[in-house]
Design a protein around this motif. Structure first.
Motif, PDB file in Angstrom:
ATOM      1  N   ASP A 351      49.267   1.022  13.341  1.00 34.48           N
ATOM      2  CA  ASP A 351      49.784  -0.004  14.247  1.00 34.48           C
ATOM      3  C   ASP A 351      50.053  -1.268  13.449  1.00 34.48           C
ATOM      4  N   PRO A 352      51.308  -1.492  13.012  1.00 38.06           N
ATOM      5  CA  PRO A 352      51.606  -2.668  12.183  1.00 38.06           C
ATOM      6  C   PRO A 352      51.377  -3.994  12.884  1.00 38.06           C
ATOM      7  N   ASP A 353      51.298  -3.986  14.216  1.00 40.40           N
ATOM      8  CA  ASP A 353      51.075  -5.218  14.969  1.00 40.40           C
ATOM      9  C   ASP A 353      49.617  -5.411  15.381  1.00 40.40           C
ATOM     10  N   TYR A 354      48.720  -4.601  14.824  1.00 40.60           N
ATOM     11  CA  TYR A 354      47.318  -4.743  15.200  1.00 40.60           C
ATOM     12  C   TYR A 354      46.759  -6.093  14.739  1.00 40.60           C
ATOM     13  N   ASP A 355      47.325  -6.669  13.681  1.00 38.30           N
ATOM     14  CA  ASP A 355      46.864  -7.989  13.242  1.00 38.30           C
ATOM     15  C   ASP A 355      47.110  -9.041  14.328  1.00 38.30           C
ATOM     16  N   LEU A 356      48.191  -8.878  15.081  1.00 38.66           N
ATOM     17  CA  LEU A 356      48.434  -9.777  16.206  1.00 38.66           C
ATOM     18  C   LEU A 356      47.393  -9.571  17.307  1.00 38.66           C
ATOM     19  N   GLU A 357      47.021  -8.309  17.523  1.00 32.12           N
ATOM     20  CA  GLU A 357      46.025  -7.997  18.542  1.00 32.12           C
ATOM     21  C   GLU A 357      44.677  -8.635  18.209  1.00 32.12           C
ATOM     22  N   LEU A 358      44.329  -8.663  16.931  1.00 33.54           N
ATOM     23  CA  LEU A 358      43.072  -9.298  16.519  1.00 33.54           C
ATOM     24  C   LEU A 358      43.051 -10.768  16.923  1.00 33.54           C
ATOM     25  N   PHE A 359      44.154 -11.454  16.743  1.00 38.57           N
ATOM     26  CA  PHE A 359      44.235 -12.858  17.154  1.00 38.57           C
ATOM     27  C   PHE A 359      44.147 -12.990  18.674  1.00 38.57           C
ATOM     28  N   ARG A 360      44.794 -12.092  19.384  1.00 33.91           N
ATOM     29  CA  ARG A 360      44.714 -12.155  20.850  1.00 33.91           C
ATOM     30  C   ARG A 360      43.277 -11.989  21.330  1.00 33.91           C
ATOM     31  N   ILE A 361      42.560 -11.051  20.732  1.00 36.32           N
ATOM     32  CA  ILE A 361      41.167 -10.830  21.102  1.00 36.32           C
ATOM     33  C   ILE A 361      40.342 -12.087  20.834  1.00 36.32           C
ATOM     34  N   ALA A 362      40.522 -12.656  19.648  1.00 38.95           N
ATOM     35  CA  ALA A 362      39.747 -13.837  19.269  1.00 38.95           C
ATOM     36  C   ALA A 362      40.100 -15.034  20.147  1.00 38.95           C
ATOM     37  N   HIS A 363      41.375 -15.221  20.426  1.00 36.70           N
ATOM     38  CA  HIS A 363      41.794 -16.363  21.245  1.00 36.70           C
ATOM     39  C   HIS A 363      41.270 -16.231  22.672  1.00 36.70           C
ATOM     40  N   HIS A 364      41.250 -15.020  23.177  1.00 38.13           N
ATOM     41  CA  HIS A 364      40.717 -14.803  24.526  1.00 38.13           C
ATOM     42  C   HIS A 364      39.206 -15.010  24.555  1.00 38.13           C
ATOM     43  N   ALA A 365      38.529 -14.605  23.486  1.00 40.37           N
ATOM     44  CA  ALA A 365      37.070 -14.760  23.436  1.00 40.37           C
ATOM     45  C   ALA A 365      36.663 -16.223  23.400  1.00 40.37           C
ATOM     46  N   ASP A 366      37.451 -17.075  22.734  1.00 45.05           N
ATOM     47  CA  ASP A 366      37.152 -18.512  22.694  1.00 45.05           C
ATOM     48  C   ASP A 366      38.452 -19.273  22.488  1.00 45.05           C
ATOM     49  N   PRO A 367      39.087 -19.720  23.576  1.00 47.12           N
ATOM     50  CA  PRO A 367      40.373 -20.421  23.459  1.00 47.12           C
ATOM     51  C   PRO A 367      40.269 -21.777  22.773  1.00 47.12           C
ATOM     52  N   ASN A 368      39.051 -22.292  22.608  1.00 46.59           N
ATOM     53  CA  ASN A 368      38.898 -23.646  22.073  1.00 46.59           C
ATOM     54  C   ASN A 368      38.781 -23.696  20.551  1.00 46.59           C
ATOM     55  N   VAL A 369      38.357 -22.614  19.928  1.00 51.25           N
ATOM     56  CA  VAL A 369      38.227 -22.614  18.477  1.00 51.25           C
ATOM     57  C   VAL A 369      39.605 -22.426  17.850  1.00 51.25           C
ATOM     58  N   LYS A 370      39.849 -23.070  16.725  1.00 50.93           N
ATOM     59  CA  LYS A 370      41.152 -23.007  16.074  1.00 50.93           C
ATOM     60  C   LYS A 370      41.202 -21.803  15.138  1.00 50.93           C
ATOM     61  N   LEU A 371      42.233 -20.985  15.272  1.00 49.94           N
ATOM     62  CA  LEU A 371      42.343 -19.726  14.542  1.00 49.94           C
ATOM     63  C   LEU A 371      43.304 -19.853  13.360  1.00 49.94           C
ATOM     64  N   PHE A 372      42.898 -19.239  12.225  1.00 54.75           N
ATOM     65  CA  PHE A 372      43.644 -19.369  10.986  1.00 54.75           C
ATOM     66  C   PHE A 372      43.963 -18.018  10.366  1.00 54.75           C
ATOM     67  N   LEU A 373      45.117 -17.962   9.699  1.00 57.06           N
ATOM     68  CA  LEU A 373      45.348 -16.990   8.644  1.00 57.06           C
ATOM     69  C   LEU A 373      44.724 -17.557   7.372  1.00 57.06           C
ATOM     70  N   ASN A 374      44.378 -16.711   6.413  1.00 57.98           N
ATOM     71  CA  ASN A 374      43.788 -17.198   5.160  1.00 57.98           C
ATOM     72  C   ASN A 374      44.232 -16.291   4.030  1.00 57.98           C
ATOM     73  N   GLU A 375      44.818 -16.878   2.973  1.00 56.98           N
ATOM     74  CA  GLU A 375      45.488 -16.034   1.983  1.00 56.98           C
ATOM     75  C   GLU A 375      45.453 -16.655   0.592  1.00 56.98           C
ATOM     76  N   TYR A 376      45.549 -15.786  -0.422  1.00 54.05           N
ATOM     77  CA  TYR A 376      45.654 -16.237  -1.812  1.00 54.05           C
ATOM     78  C   TYR A 376      47.043 -15.912  -2.353  1.00 54.05           C
ATOM     79  N   GLY A 377      47.337 -16.435  -3.559  1.00 57.10           N
ATOM     80  CA  GLY A 377      48.637 -16.186  -4.177  1.00 57.10           C
ATOM     81  C   GLY A 377      49.772 -16.923  -3.512  1.00 57.10           C
TER      82      GLY A 377
END
Length: 568
Positions: A351-377
């Motif tokens: 499921d190439p869009d499962y990364d989006l689902e992870l954000f949806r789960i996290a945002h629903h669990a706590d809409p007030n915390v700020k969500l980030f991508l995090n990457e190197y390079g």
């Protein structure tokens, strides 16, 4: 930041951007096969091109590192930008995609070799069509015997087509320091308008105004070793240093899933919670790092045995559980760490869009915390910068709760950060229109004075960029730093600042902190441009402080006015 201000400042950055030199690749459009080598592989011209009339088809490979190459001339210490296009002609059954690279290979005069990724794209499929590989880099200051540019990466069974390869020299931005200072003055500071009235018997020449910043608003944080923080031996000094010099912290290990649940069902949140509660009690804000990590090496063995709906259920429950446990304690969460370079969850679930689902789960669990991508390079190196921008735009358009971009900024050993490239890469990422946080900053040099220079350059470049909202070091004490002394700011059992630490904290606590004393003008009007934070204004009359007239306030974006009446 006000959008108009950001656009103005970015225009200032772009206006001073580099100019490009002549094309260094010969026959980059592959209208013939001249100048390209295809050792031990098969190459042929094809009309399946990106532009022009032809491209180069690559087949018959035996190793992932094989691909068409060309010898080029590069100057040690100079800056370059590279670009090339690639299109896969087949997918490998059972694999979700292929990693492709535009590589620079150095052979030095001493016989040693060094290979550098100039541009990359992970998980490429035939359905993606033509994929752009691009990035910028500086050449090591070491005499070279020969240099090649070449393609590599896909499984040997996967054939591909390449086209439109380009390599040009970049002129460094000579006035980068001036640009940084201008951005700092515009974005990190605001005007304090002080209006002073005096009694008739008070001479204004006898009045002085002391404008003193007591606390900075700009987030300056560090990775916190939970063992050092909670240690009976070193913990007191560690905590005291942390509280004195930082206002944010990231418990780098104890929130990661492979730490909290090494064995299924045996969950340990206590180490993280003890540290988080301690940090908050000290007045520090805390980042959560991370909910899941897509790189397979950091996925627990027991989790790798799961698939399908069971895996989805376990991941969702983990996110809900840890966000419930930390509810109200964290400001940020890095949701899916290093998802450009690792896609284990997406691959396993097909499921190439499962990364989006992870954000949806996290945002629903706590809409007030700020969500980030995090990457190197993407800032310390530039091979994935453009891919990160595309990922950010994809997440932003999907409206899954993404707040900002985390850029790790781990600079290589004994590497002097190049401010022109740092700013260029931040400019690219800023096009997403999202706040950028430097989440894991470190440089490496055995000599502490050289290390101090490296840190100062990196900090001036990132603090002086309008899109950067916070900076987090990935450790500060040599005995608790993942890279040891060569990256540290503080060393020894007594936690003394080394030259790097003194330089870093001089920037933030002296040069980028407001502490000014002014004689009162005859007009009674005084304007001080101050760094954002908490302030106290002290009034002196004939060398004596009038404590009853002291004013305290918080300076944020926008001007602030203070009225003072000196009546004695």
């Amino acid at each position: 930041m006000d959008p108009a201000v950001r656009l103005f400042l970015l225009a200032l950055v772009f206006k001073s951007s580099e100019s490009l030199g002549d094309e260094l690749v010969k026959n980059g459009g592959f209208e013939s096969m001249d100048h390209w080598g295809c050792w031990q592989i098969q190459c042929s011209l094809t009309t399946d091109k990106h532009s022009g009339h032809h491209a180069l088809k690559v087949t018959g490979r035996h190793n992932w590192y094989e691909g068409p190459s060309q010898f080029i001339e590069l100057t040690p210490g100079h800056l370059y930008t590279a670009s090339g296009w690639v299109k896969l002609l087949s997918d490998q059954p059972g694999q979700p995609g292929q990693d492709v690279f535009l590589e620079i290979g150095y052979t030095y005069t001493d016989g040693s070799q060094y290979f550098f990724v100039a541009g990359s794209h992970n998980g490429v499929k035939t359905s993606d069509g033509w994929v752009h590989l691009t990035g910028n880099f500086d050449v090591p200051k070491k005499p070279t015997k020969e240099v090649r540019i070449y393609y590599q990466g896909p499984d040997p069974s996967v054939s591909f087509v390449v086209d439109d390869v380009s390599l040009k020299e970049i002129s460094p931005v000579s006035n980068w320091r001036h640009i940084s200072d201008s951005v700092i003055n515009q974005t990190r500071k605001s005007d304090i308008h002080i209006h002073v009235t005096t009694a008739s018997h008070v001479k204004r020449a006898d009045v002085e105004i002391h404008v003193l910043q007591k606390k900075r608003s700009f987030p300056l944080g560090t990775d916190v070793s939970y063992t050092a923080y909670n240690s009976n031996a070193a913990g007191g000094k560690f905590r005291a240093f942390l509280q004195r010099h930082f206002n944010w912290a990231t418990p780098g290990l104890p929130l990661k899933w492979h730490f909290t649940e090494q064995r299924r069902g045996q969950v340990n949140y206590q180490d993280a919670l003890t540290t988080i509660h301690g940090l908050r009690k000290q007045g520090l804000k805390v980042r959560g790092h991370n909910l899941v990590w897509s790189v397979k090496d950091y996925v627990q063995d027991w989790l790798q045995q799961l698939s399908g709906n069971e895996l989805r259920t376990v991941v969702k429950q983990h996110i809900i559980d840890i966000m419930n446990v930390t509810h109200g304690l964290l400001e940020h969460w890095d949701v899916n760490n290093e998802n450009l370079h690792g896609t284990w969850y997406q691959d396993t679930l097909h499921d190439p869009d499962y990364d989006l689902e992870l954000f949806r789960i996290a945002h629903h669990a706590d809409p007030n915390v700020k969500l980030f991508l995090n990457e190197y390079g993407v800032v310390a190196g530039g091979h994935s910068t453009n891919d990160y921008l595309k990922q950010a735009q994809h997440f932003k358009a999907a409206n899954v709760g993404l707040y900002g971009l985390g850029v790790q900024c781990h600079f290589p050993s004994e590497y002097a950060p190049e401010p022109s490239l740092i700013k260029k890469r931040l400019d690219v990422l800023a096009q997403a229109g999202l706040p950028i946080w430097v989440t894991e900053l470190d440089v490496q040099a055995q000599d502490e004075n050289r290390r101090a220079d490296f840190y100062e350059t990196a900090l001036r470049a990132v603090y002086g960029h309008p899109a950067v909202e916070g900076i987090v070091f990935w450790g500060f004490w040599d005995q608790a730093h993942w890279l040891g002394r060569k990256a540290s700011l503080v060393q020894g059992d007594d936690m003394q600042m080394n030259a790097a630490g003194r330089r870093v904290f001089d920037l933030f606590e002296n040069q980028w902190t407001t502490d000014e004393t002014h004689s009162l003008p005859t007009s009674g009007q005084l304007t001080v441009r101050g760094f954002h934070g908490d302030y106290e204004i002290r009034v002196m009359h004939q060398g004596r402080e009038l404590a009853n007239l002291n004013k305290t306030f918080t300076l944020a974006k926008g001007d602030h006015s203070v009225n003072i009446n000196v009546h004695q």
